[in-house]
Design an enzyme around this catalytic site. Structure first.
Site, PDB file in Angstrom:
ATOM      1  N   HIS A 281      21.333  12.068  51.360  1.00  6.51           N
ATOM      2  CA  HIS A 281      22.762  11.772  51.445  1.00  6.51           C
ATOM      3  C   HIS A 281      23.074  10.313  51.100  1.00  6.51           C
ATOM      4  O   HIS A 281      24.088  10.019  50.479  1.00  6.51           O
ATOM      5  CB  HIS A 281      23.285  12.088  52.846  1.00  6.51           C
ATOM      6  CG  HIS A 281      23.049  13.507  53.256  1.00  6.51           C
ATOM      7  ND1 HIS A 281      23.584  14.573  52.567  1.00  6.51           N
ATOM      8  CD2 HIS A 281      22.304  14.046  54.261  1.00  6.51           C
ATOM      9  CE1 HIS A 281      23.203  15.703  53.128  1.00  6.51           C
ATOM     10  NE2 HIS A 281      22.434  15.411  54.160  1.00  6.51           N
ATOM     11  N   MET A 282      22.196   9.410  51.489  1.00  6.97           N
ATOM     12  CA  MET A 282      22.412   7.997  51.201  1.00  6.97           C
ATOM     13  C   MET A 282      22.262   7.704  49.715  1.00  6.97           C
ATOM     14  O   MET A 282      22.827   6.720  49.207  1.00  6.97           O
ATOM     15  CB  MET A 282      21.421   7.147  52.012  1.00  6.97           C
ATOM     16  CG  MET A 282      21.733   5.660  52.022  1.00  6.97           C
ATOM     17  SD  MET A 282      23.273   5.274  52.901  1.00  6.97           S
ATOM     18  CE  MET A 282      23.833   3.865  51.954  1.00  6.97           C
ATOM     19  N   SER A 283      21.525   8.552  49.011  1.00 11.60           N
ATOM     20  CA  SER A 283      21.229   8.305  47.601  1.00 11.60           C
ATOM     21  C   SER A 283      22.480   8.083  46.763  1.00 11.60           C
ATOM     22  O   SER A 283      22.590   7.096  46.026  1.00 11.60           O
ATOM     23  CB  SER A 283      20.424   9.467  47.015  1.00 11.60           C
ATOM     24  OG  SER A 283      19.177   9.586  47.648  1.00 11.60           O
ATOM     25  N   ASP A 284      23.460   9.007  46.856  1.00 14.47           N
ATOM     26  CA  ASP A 284      24.637   8.844  46.013  1.00 14.47           C
ATOM     27  C   ASP A 284      25.523   7.697  46.479  1.00 14.47           C
ATOM     28  O   ASP A 284      26.200   7.056  45.680  1.00 14.47           O
ATOM     29  CB  ASP A 284      25.431  10.153  45.914  1.00 14.47           C
ATOM     30  CG  ASP A 284      25.868  10.695  47.251  1.00 14.47           C
ATOM     31  OD1 ASP A 284      25.068  10.660  48.177  1.00 14.47           O
ATOM     32  OD2 ASP A 284      27.023  11.154  47.361  1.00 14.47           O
ATOM     33  N   HIS A 305      25.625  15.881  43.497  1.00 13.59           N
ATOM     34  CA  HIS A 305      26.534  14.791  43.856  1.00 13.59           C
ATOM     35  C   HIS A 305      26.041  13.477  43.257  1.00 13.59           C
ATOM     36  O   HIS A 305      26.811  12.715  42.665  1.00 13.59           O
ATOM     37  CB  HIS A 305      26.598  14.642  45.378  1.00 13.59           C
ATOM     38  CG  HIS A 305      27.650  15.473  46.027  1.00 13.59           C
ATOM     39  ND1 HIS A 305      28.983  15.135  46.017  1.00 13.59           N
ATOM     40  CD2 HIS A 305      27.569  16.641  46.706  1.00 13.59           C
ATOM     41  CE1 HIS A 305      29.687  16.048  46.671  1.00 13.59           C
ATOM     42  NE2 HIS A 305      28.843  16.980  47.098  1.00 13.59           N
TER      43      HIS A 305
END
Length: 335
Positions: A281-284, A305
């Site tokens: 989730h932190m990636s994008d 995403h």
């Protein structure tokens, strides 16, 4: 004028939010068409309009097409304000955390405080505890400090949650976040609002039991029991090593508390096994900061995403060389 097809890639609201953020930061105007055209309720919904409204206010932008259901928007930004206090009421349980992600880059090193009213813990968006436990910690690693204050929780469908963003400051630095390494500790918050407290206890116990099957580390999950707020429950976990990875899961009618805890723990273990620098989730969310400050990170999973976000960033940051190595974990690098 940058032109963006809102139906490409993931085709959702993140295309709009990232475009708003980068438009305000770079001063580049854009027009977006086919907004959420493949969704059940196409066009701008209240949550998306709220992001437009707040960004517009922060940079005194000129707009066309910012109304409910619109599938085309023109956004012409001006200089971002240096100070002020702003309040935004989504009026639904629309995610306040997604709006926060889009406006935080605009208030760094500015004397601005923002209060947002809506959903703090709702499906398909980071929980408010994830923002406080993981997102803020990653920002600290790249040189940015800030406060996200939880005043009141808001769950779907009632909403009514309140958060405040303030004191974001720092000098972003070129960074590399490429591995979690040895996990030293796992922290968590298991919460329940206007429901029996044993639900939060069972969520926490279930998550800890799953974690201990895979990791021999200290697990500290605190309980947040609230009354008089919209009914709901959930759990957020954060693993601390060389970096920070997180996960979350929300309760819903008919879903056992044990399942909620298990879901969050399993997702966290899956991402930890990749030894990436940040979770899926932190990636994008980290891509934007990587493009601003340059650097490199590895992400546990290259989601649609994230892929879509990368393409939007390329449109606004043409002076940057962006590289993505599609593997597991994947690598995102900006020169």
């Amino acid at each position: 004028m940058i032109e963006i097809d809102g139906s490409f890639g993931e085709g959702g609201g993140e295309i709009l939010r990232t475009s708003l953020t980068l438009s305000a930061l770079t001063g580049k105007s854009f027009t977006i068409y086919n907004i959420r055209s493949r969704r059940k309720n196409p066009g701008l919904q209240r949550q998306h309009l709220s992001a437009v409204k707040l960004t517009k206010e922060l940079c005194s932008a000129e707009t066309k097409g910012d109304y409910l259901g619109s599938q085309e928007l023109v956004f012409i930004p001006h200089e971002i304000k240096k100070e002020g206090e702003f309040t935004l009421d989504v009026t639904t349980a629309g995610s306040v955390t997604l709006i926060a992600v889009s406006v935080i880059p605009l208030i760094i090193n500015r004397n601005i405080k923002i209060r947002i009213i809506g959903g703090t813990d709702v499906p398909k968006s980071p929980t408010i505890d994830y923002m406080r436990m993981v997102y803020l910690e990653i920002l600290r690693k790249i040189g940015i400090q800030g406060e996200i204050k939880l005043i009141k929780r808001g769950h779907y469908p009632r909403g009514g949650g309140i958060i405040e963003l303030s004191n974001f400051a720092g000098k972003g630095e070129e960074f590399e976040i490429t591995e979690i390494g040895n996990v030293e500790e796992i922290k968590g918050i298991s919460h329940v609002s206007s429901l029996p407290s044993h639900i939060a206890e069972r969520q926490a116990k279930s998550a800890e039991e799953v974690i201990r099957k895979f990791l021999n580390v200290n697990v500290d999950i605190s309980l947040d029991i609230r009354q008089g707020e919209s009914e709901g429950t959930g759990i957020t976990l954060a693993a601390f090593g060389k970096s920070i990875m997180g996960s979350d899961s929300l309760g819903e009618k008919g879903k056992r508390a044990e399942k909620v805890g298990e879901e969050a723990a399993v997702q966290l273990i899956e991402d930890l096994k990749t030894n990436a620098g940040v979770d899926r989730h932190m990636s994008d969310m980290l891509m934007l900061y990587t493009s601003l400050y340059k650097g490199k990170f590895t992400g546990a999973m290259l989601t649609m995403h994230a892929k879509t976000n990368a393409e939007i960033i390329k449109k606004f940051m043409q002076d940057r060389k962006i590289e993505i190595v599609e593997s597991k974990p994947f690598t995102f690098k900006v020169l």
